[in-house]
Scaffold this active site. Structure first.
Site, PDB file in Angstrom:
ATOM      1  N   GLU A  58      -5.554  54.197  26.954  1.00  0.00           N
ATOM      2  CA  GLU A  58      -6.576  52.988  26.884  1.00  0.00           C
ATOM      3  C   GLU A  58      -7.216  52.457  28.672  1.00  0.00           C
ATOM      4  OE1 GLU A  58      -3.332  50.813  24.176  1.00  0.00           O
ATOM      5  OE2 GLU A  58      -3.090  49.453  26.037  1.00  0.00           O
ATOM      6  N   CYS A  86      -8.672  49.450  34.889  1.00  0.00           N
ATOM      7  CA  CYS A  86      -6.743  49.223  34.896  1.00  0.00           C
ATOM      8  C   CYS A  86      -6.783  50.900  34.257  1.00  0.00           C
ATOM      9  CB  CYS A  86      -6.165  48.540  33.976  1.00  0.00           C
ATOM     10  SG  CYS A  86      -4.589  49.064  33.828  1.00  0.00           S
ATOM     11  N   CYS A 130       7.976  47.474  26.794  1.00  0.00           N
ATOM     12  CA  CYS A 130       6.511  48.287  27.561  1.00  0.00           C
ATOM     13  C   CYS A 130       6.019  48.224  26.140  1.00  0.00           C
ATOM     14  CB  CYS A 130       6.667  48.754  28.564  1.00  0.00           C
ATOM     15  SG  CYS A 130       4.986  49.767  28.348  1.00  0.00           S
ATOM     16  N   CYS A 146      -0.438  46.634  29.079  1.00  0.00           N
ATOM     17  CA  CYS A 146      -0.780  48.156  28.509  1.00  0.00           C
ATOM     18  C   CYS A 146      -0.282  48.732  27.192  1.00  0.00           C
ATOM     19  CB  CYS A 146      -1.115  49.036  29.330  1.00  0.00           C
ATOM     20  SG  CYS A 146      -2.746  48.792  30.305  1.00  0.00           S
ATOM     21  N   CYS A 180      10.820  51.238  29.143  1.00  0.00           N
ATOM     22  CA  CYS A 180      11.554  50.423  28.945  1.00  0.00           C
ATOM     23  C   CYS A 180      11.263  49.561  28.193  1.00  0.00           C
ATOM     24  CB  CYS A 180      10.518  49.506  30.192  1.00  0.00           C
ATOM     25  SG  CYS A 180      10.416  50.463  31.530  1.00  0.00           S
ATOM     26  N   CYS A 212       4.747  56.900  27.296  1.00  0.00           N
ATOM     27  CA  CYS A 212       5.706  57.124  28.078  1.00  0.00           C
ATOM     28  C   CYS A 212       7.330  57.600  28.736  1.00  0.00           C
ATOM     29  CB  CYS A 212       6.125  55.362  29.217  1.00  0.00           C
ATOM     30  SG  CYS A 212       6.479  55.576  30.694  1.00  0.00           S
TER      31      CYS A 212
HETATM   32  N1  SAH Z   1       4.647  52.324  34.316  1.00  0.00           N
HETATM   33  C1  SAH Z   1       4.267  52.020  35.952  1.00  0.00           C
HETATM   34  C2  SAH Z   1       2.951  52.038  35.907  1.00  0.00           C
HETATM   35  C3  SAH Z   1       2.769  50.517  34.651  1.00  0.00           C
HETATM   36  S1  SAH Z   1       1.441  49.253  35.142  1.00  0.00           S
HETATM   37  C4  SAH Z   1       5.027  50.694  36.090  1.00  0.00           C
HETATM   38  O1  SAH Z   1       5.648  50.554  34.917  1.00  0.00           O
HETATM   39  O2  SAH Z   1       4.686  50.198  36.979  1.00  0.00           O
HETATM   40  C5  SAH Z   1       2.124  48.477  33.438  1.00  0.00           C
HETATM   41  C6  SAH Z   1       2.688  46.772  33.852  1.00  0.00           C
HETATM   42  O3  SAH Z   1       2.125  45.847  32.576  1.00  0.00           O
HETATM   43  C7  SAH Z   1       4.073  47.234  34.691  1.00  0.00           C
HETATM   44  O4  SAH Z   1       4.229  45.853  35.530  1.00  0.00           O
HETATM   45  C8  SAH Z   1       4.347  46.228  33.489  1.00  0.00           C
HETATM   46  O5  SAH Z   1       6.483  46.486  33.254  1.00  0.00           O
HETATM   47  C9  SAH Z   1       3.372  45.702  32.595  1.00  0.00           C
HETATM   48  N2  SAH Z   1       4.213  45.071  31.486  1.00  0.00           N
HETATM   49  C10 SAH Z   1       4.671  46.390  30.638  1.00  0.00           C
HETATM   50  N3  SAH Z   1       5.132  45.632  29.664  1.00  0.00           N
HETATM   51  C11 SAH Z   1       4.906  43.782  29.789  1.00  0.00           C
HETATM   52  C12 SAH Z   1       5.111  42.866  28.578  1.00  0.00           C
HETATM   53  N4  SAH Z   1       5.327  43.041  27.304  1.00  0.00           N
HETATM   54  N5  SAH Z   1       4.507  41.960  29.347  1.00  0.00           N
HETATM   55  C13 SAH Z   1       3.982  42.385  30.360  1.00  0.00           C
HETATM   56  N6  SAH Z   1       3.637  43.090  30.906  1.00  0.00           N
HETATM   57  C14 SAH Z   1       4.248  44.244  30.680  1.00  0.00           C
HETATM   58 FE1  SF4 Z   2       6.402  53.576  31.545  1.00  0.00          FE
HETATM   59 FE2  SF4 Z   2       5.855  50.850  30.424  1.00  0.00          FE
HETATM   60 FE3  SF4 Z   2       7.794  51.776  32.236  1.00  0.00          FE
HETATM   61 FE4  SF4 Z   2       5.787  51.102  32.907  1.00  0.00          FE
HETATM   62  S1  SF4 Z   2       6.860  49.443  31.753  1.00  0.00           S
HETATM   63  S2  SF4 Z   2       7.408  52.694  33.060  1.00  0.00           S
HETATM   64  S3  SF4 Z   2       4.682  52.711  31.541  1.00  0.00           S
HETATM   65  S4  SF4 Z   2       7.788  52.152  29.877  1.00  0.00           S
END
Ligand code: SAH
Ligand code: SF4
Length: 367
Positions: free
Chosen positions: A93, A114, A128, A342, A125, A121
């Site tokens: 996406e 974006c 996420c 995302c 996290c 991934c």
């Molecule tokens: N893997 C990289 C790039 C992806 S960025 C990274 O983690 O930085 C994706 C962004 O969306 C990151 O800042 C992540 O922390 C944020 N994100 C992921 N899940 C989210 C959520 N449920 N609410 C708000 N932000 C979120």
């Molecule tokens: Fe991966 Fe989501 Fe963590 Fe970014 S925030 S490193 S996309 S699991």
């Protein structure tokens, strides 16, 4: 799967066409069709010999992604999220965000995209959606570039700002990201300036060093989400591999050698990392790195236990940082109604199509 020609440099196109018995000017024509005219097919390349067009079409693709779903935010923000299918059926996406406002309030871009860098991934996290089903595979350079061309076709205008904040960890896929950046930065290809490109990372330390050595003035955002190892490890398992004691010196090095200010991304999660003493620790880190902080109230992901703090509490956390004189912005997810964090649109579609199993194809692994 047909390889794409999108990642080919001018020299590689010349070499390819030379091997097919064509003069170098044909490579220039081909490059102009790909980038200047954004040709979606070889058939459209009217000044190339038909036999060459047919040969290229049998061996390469110019659009490695096919749009399968488009959702438009109903909040009037203009945010559009689209889901694309790759040639091997995996889903990625990308999100189109109109009119990013730059520092000083100036309109610094018309169209921000974006971009995703991986399918799934490996970093998992806890908050996420992208990491929920683990890692499937890296995106190729052509697939990264293909997202930009697909977005332009959806939007009807050119993308002039990129944020690598989609699915995946870009610094875990530098073998494909750097060749994609070569084309993105090249004035004869996409020609987007380095200061209009932001790479977001959850803190892959060797990747940071390699990106610094790439030597371009890209912007860097770091997903911090915890200002102490305790809190950070609880939501980001990657912190156990590269704890703050390793990450922060690498970021200091980045900050010393790069001219743009670092951004620290900090999702606010109720009673996990939003306690006011955490704001003081976050301020210490931001000061040490001369960084600004971007606060993001947690965007609810179905099936995850975390809670978004109240607006009132988010404001208090923000005030605490401001009282330390840290530059801070609060980002309410644009297009909350279309699952704009995302990974969420893909997750929803996967659930619809396959009863919550990961994509078709390879089983997820922890790479
Ligand atoms: N893997 C990289 C790039 C992806 S960025 C990274 O983690 O930085 C994706 C962004 O969306 C990151 O800042 C992540 O922390 C944020 N994100 C992921 N899940 C989210 C959520 N449920 N609410 C708000 N932000 C979120
Ligand atoms: Fe991966 Fe989501 Fe963590 Fe970014 S925030 S490193 S996309 S699991």
């Amino acid at each position: 799967m047909l390889p794409s020609l999108l990642e080919y440099s001018a020299a590689q196109l010349t070499e390819l066409l030379g091997a097919l018995g064509h003069k170098p000017y044909r490579a220039t024509q081909l490059r102009e069709w790909i980038w200047k005219h954004r040709a979606a097919s070889f058939e459209a390349m009217s000044n190339l010999p038909p036999a060459l067009r047919a040969e290229l079409a049998s061996r390469f693709t110019l659009r490695p992604l096919e749009l399968v779903e488009l959702s438009q935010s109903s909040t009037g923000s203009g945010t559009r999220k689209f889901l694309s299918r790759l040639q091997d059926n995996h889903l990625v996406e990308s999100v189109i965000l109109p009119a990013a406002v730059g520092e000083g309030g100036s309109r610094s871009s018309r169209l921000t995209l974006c971009v995703s860098s991986q399918v799934g991934c490996a970093y998992g996290c806890r908050f996420c959606a992208s990491g929920l089903h683990g890692f499937t595979r890296h995106l190729s350079a052509g697939e990264i570039l293909g997202q930009i061309l697909a977005a332009e076709e959806v939007a009807g205008e050119r993308v002039d700002n990129l944020v690598f904040m989609g699915m995946g960890e870009p610094l875990a896929n530098l073998d494909n990201l750097l060749p994609a950046l070569d084309r993105i930065l090249d004035p004869h290809s996409l020609g987007i300036g380095a200061r209009h490109i932001t790479i977001s990372t959850s803190g892959n330390v060797p990747g940071l060093r390699r990106l610094a050595a790439y030597g371009k003035p890209l912007r860097l955002a770091v997903s911090l989400h915890g200002a102490s190892d305790d809190v950070r490890s609880r939501v980001m398992p990657v912190n156990r591999k590269w704890p703050l004691g390793e990450l922060l010196p690498a970021l200091e090095e980045w900050a010393r050698t790069q001219k743009h200010m670092l951004t620290l991304e900090y999702i606010l999660i109720h009673e996990v990392n939003d306690m006011l003493p955490e704001a003081d620790k976050l301020a210490d880190i931001a000061r040490r790195l001369n960084a600004k902080v971007n606060l993001i109230p947690y965007n609810t992901v179905q099936g995850l236990p975390w809670v978004r703090p109240s607006e009132e509490h988010c404001r208090r956390f923000c005030q605490a940082l401001l009282s330390h004189r840290i530059p801070v912005t609060m980002r309410y997810e644009k297009g909350h109604d279309i699952n704009a964090a995302c990974g969420q649109l893909r997750l929803r579609r996967m659930e619809k199509e396959q009863g919550a199993t990961p994509d078709q194809g390879a089983a997820p692994s922890r790479a």
